[in-house]
Design an enzyme around this catalytic site. Structure first.
Site, short mmCIF file in Angstrom:
data_model
loop_
_atom_site.label_atom_id
_atom_site.label_comp_id
_atom_site.label_asym_id
_atom_site.label_seq_id
_atom_site.Cartn_x
_atom_site.Cartn_y
_atom_site.Cartn_z
N HIS A 186 0.82 -1.22 0.00
CA HIS A 186 0.00 0.00 0.00
C HIS A 186 0.85 1.27 0.00
O HIS A 186 0.36 2.33 -0.33
CB HIS A 186 -1.03 -0.01 1.13
N HIS A 247 7.65 -2.42 2.11
CA HIS A 247 7.42 -0.98 1.91
C HIS A 247 8.73 -0.23 1.63
O HIS A 247 8.82 0.56 0.69
CB HIS A 247 6.74 -0.35 3.14
C1 BG6 Z 1 1.53 -2.38 7.44
C2 BG6 Z 1 2.26 -3.01 8.59
O1 BG6 Z 1 1.93 -2.98 6.23
O2 BG6 Z 1 1.84 -0.99 7.40
C3 BG6 Z 1 1.88 -2.33 9.91
O3 BG6 Z 1 1.89 -4.38 8.65
C4 BG6 Z 1 2.13 -0.83 9.80
O4 BG6 Z 1 2.66 -2.87 10.98
C5 BG6 Z 1 1.43 -0.29 8.56
O5 BG6 Z 1 1.63 -0.21 10.96
C6 BG6 Z 1 1.76 1.18 8.35
O6 BG6 Z 1 0.97 1.70 7.33
P1 BG6 Z 1 0.63 3.26 7.28
O7 BG6 Z 1 -0.05 3.45 5.98
O8 BG6 Z 1 -0.25 3.55 8.46
O9 BG6 Z 1 1.94 3.97 7.39
#
Ligand code: BG6
Ligand code: NDP
Length: 501
Positions: A186, A247
């Site tokens: 994402h 990520h």
């Molecule tokens: C997820 C992780 O992929 O991304 C989580 O599994 C993390 O641990 C999250 O908190 C963070 O996403 P964002 O969009 O809130 O920065």
């Protein structure tokens, strides 16, 4: 890429597996409502929640979940229509019946419309049911008619190491064509991550990052909260699998890749893969991994309990809640430039950013020590911004040197613009058939190859993480390792928001 959906296209059915899960509640259902509210989805849309029969959830419960999580403050009429377009199927994840029911429901929609329907299956499910669900989906729910399509949107974890990921990829490849599989990361749906391509390849000055000018690249992900009651689950993955391998590596590839020959998904992903292939597996000497401990001085509700004392965590767990890794991209552009990937939970702030630190100006003619290294910071969240820390003449009489910035803060420059959530963008991209911001099988494989030996070493040899206090910047050893590889922190830069001047 233009994300305008042809709203007059075929009817579309979005099936959400596991709608009562925390993730769906927090991210997916609100994104669906926002897209519906903003009228960016095909006009003939139906949503279907598919839930495991044990949860005994009924449509009223699903509606209650939607109400609680969509935070509707206006447009109640539209919201009522949104609720009416949400249907519900119960079934098991390992048995045919629920999937037959799901297919019958979609066929009913097709009969009612007299047209075939496009089918988007969104899977936010535990890895244990992943294989049976995808097999049963293929068996019962993907017999598309006419020119309609079926696409499967899947969430990590994509395995937990190179071998398990390859096994999963093989399983998926046996069921679907690659163009039907949308593996989400994402972070690729976030505004500033998508902006990396434009910043780099749409600007003469900014695009020239290379070993001649860049001293280091730091990609940071920090959270100021802990595992939020999910320690038992988190302990099986740890921050390297949870955030770094996916990520941060995705961001790294966008920062480091060569200009693709077009904006086509395959051209972009080919360039990203070349970067991954140029990175050697990370070794333990180039890593600091840490684990948060309780901090009695913090007011944060999670700070009273250290990671090892959380429910579901074995007392001798070596699972990192923090990690810094130093990677090298062994190619002509980046040879010798360290890439610092840093991520952690239970830290002093929440932020995600890319920080390009430039080399000193050669042949310095100013007073010794006056010039500081330039930095270009792309802040992904919170408060999206791009700022360039640079030197200017101190305004007024005299000829001093001042450390200042060129500042593109989105809230100031693009006042009132709504930046869509990552999932809104990603759903629309799937509907539009664009795979630019989704992870290809080989990307996944090469990213795992970089981290699997390290993960195995930490886990097999039970290498203890460095402790750090909840709410701190992480283990001191991380700063020392970055310093060793040339990161310079002067502590001299002071920023005042123009809004406060
Ligand atoms: C997820 C992780 O992929 O991304 C989580 O599994 C993390 O641990 C999250 O908190 C963070 O996403 P964002 O969009 O809130 O920065
Ligand atoms: P700084 O020079 O203050 O910090 C640079 C980096 O050094 C950061 O990554 C920082 O935090 C890290 N650091 C902090 N302490 C140490 C240490 N002891 N040893 C090694 N590294 C350290 O510059 P910033 O770019 O962080 O800017 C300062 C503030 O101004 C930030 O909050 C920034 O968001 C804000 N700002 C906002 C702008 C905007 O909104 N447009 C524009 C410009 C600045 P860490 O390692 O913990 O990540």
């Amino acid at each position: 890429m233009d994300l305008t959906v042809d709203t007059a296209a075929l009817p579309c059915v979005i099936v959400v597996f596991g709608p009562s899960g925390e993730f769906a509640k927090k991210k997916i259902l609100p994104a669906l409502w926002t897209m519906y509210r903003e009228e960016v989805l095909p006009s003939n849309i139906t949503f279907v929640g598919y839930s495991f029969v044990r949860s005994e959830m009924r449509i009223e419960m699903l509606q209650a979940i939607l109400k609680q999580n969509c935070k509707v403050q206006a447009q109640y009429g539209k919201y009522a229509r949104f609720l009416r377009s949400f249907l519900y199927v119960t079934g098991k994840y390992h048995e045919d019946d629920g999937f037959k029911d799901l297919n019958a429901l979609v066929e009913g929609i097709e009969d009612k419309n007299g047209k075939p329907a496009n089918r988007l299956f969104y899977l936010a499910l535990p890895p244990t049911v992943f294989e049976p669900v995808t097999s049963l989906l293929k068996k019962h729910c993907m017999n598309n008619k006419g020119n309609s399509w079926s696409r499967v949107l899947i969430e990590k974890p994509f395995g937990h190491d190179t071998e398990s990921s390859a096994k999963l990829s093989e399983h998926l490849a046996g069921l679907f064509k690659e163009e039907q599989i949308y593996r989400t990361d994402h972070y690729l749906g976030k505004e500033m991550v998508q902006n990396l391509m434009v910043l780099r390849f749409g600007n003469r000055l900014l695009g020239g990052w290379n070993r001649d000018n860049v001293a280091s690249v730091m990609i940071s992900f920090k959270e100021d909260f802990g595992t939020q009651g999910r320690a038992g689950y988190f302990d099986k993955s740890g921050i390297i699998r949870d955030v770094m391998q996916n990520h941060l590596m995705q961001i790294l590839t966008l920062v480091a890749m060569e200009k693709p020959c077009s904006l086509e998904a395959e051209d972009i992903r080919n360039e990203k893969v070349k970067v991954l292939k140029s990175i050697a597996p990370v070794t333990i000497d180039d890593v600091v991994h840490g684990q948060y401990i309780a901090n009695a001085n913090s007011k944060h509700p999670e700070a009273a309990v250290g990671y090892l004392d959380e429910d579901g965590v074995p007392k001798d767990s070596v699972t990192p809640t923090y990690a810094l890794a130093v990677l090298r991209v062994n190619n002509e552009r980046w040879d010798g430039v360290p890439f610092f990937l840093r991520c952690g939970k239970g830290l002093n702030e929440r932020k995600a950013e890319v920080r390009i630190q430039f080399r000193e100006v050669p042949g310095d003619i100013f007073k010794n020590g006056e010039l500081k290294r330039n930095e270009l910071v792309i802040r992904v969240q919170p408060s999206e911004a791009v700022y360039y820390k640079m030197m200017t003449k101190t305004p007024g009489m005299g000829f001093g040197v001042d450390e200042t910035e060129l500042d593109l803060t989105y809230n100031d420059r693009y006042k009132g613009i709504r930046l869509p959530d990552a999932y809104e963008r990603l759903f629309l991209e799937v509907i539009n058939g664009s795979q630019i911001n989704f992870v290809r099988t080989d990307e996944l494989d090469y990213a795992w190859k970089i981290f699997t030996p390290l993960l195995k070493k930490i886990e097999n040899e039970k290498i203890k993480p460095k402790p750090y206090s909840f709410g701190s910047r992480g283990p001191e050893e991380a700063d020392l390792l970055m310093k060793k590889y040339g990161f310079v922190f002067t502590g001299t830069y002071k920023w005042t928001s123009p809004n406060k001047l």
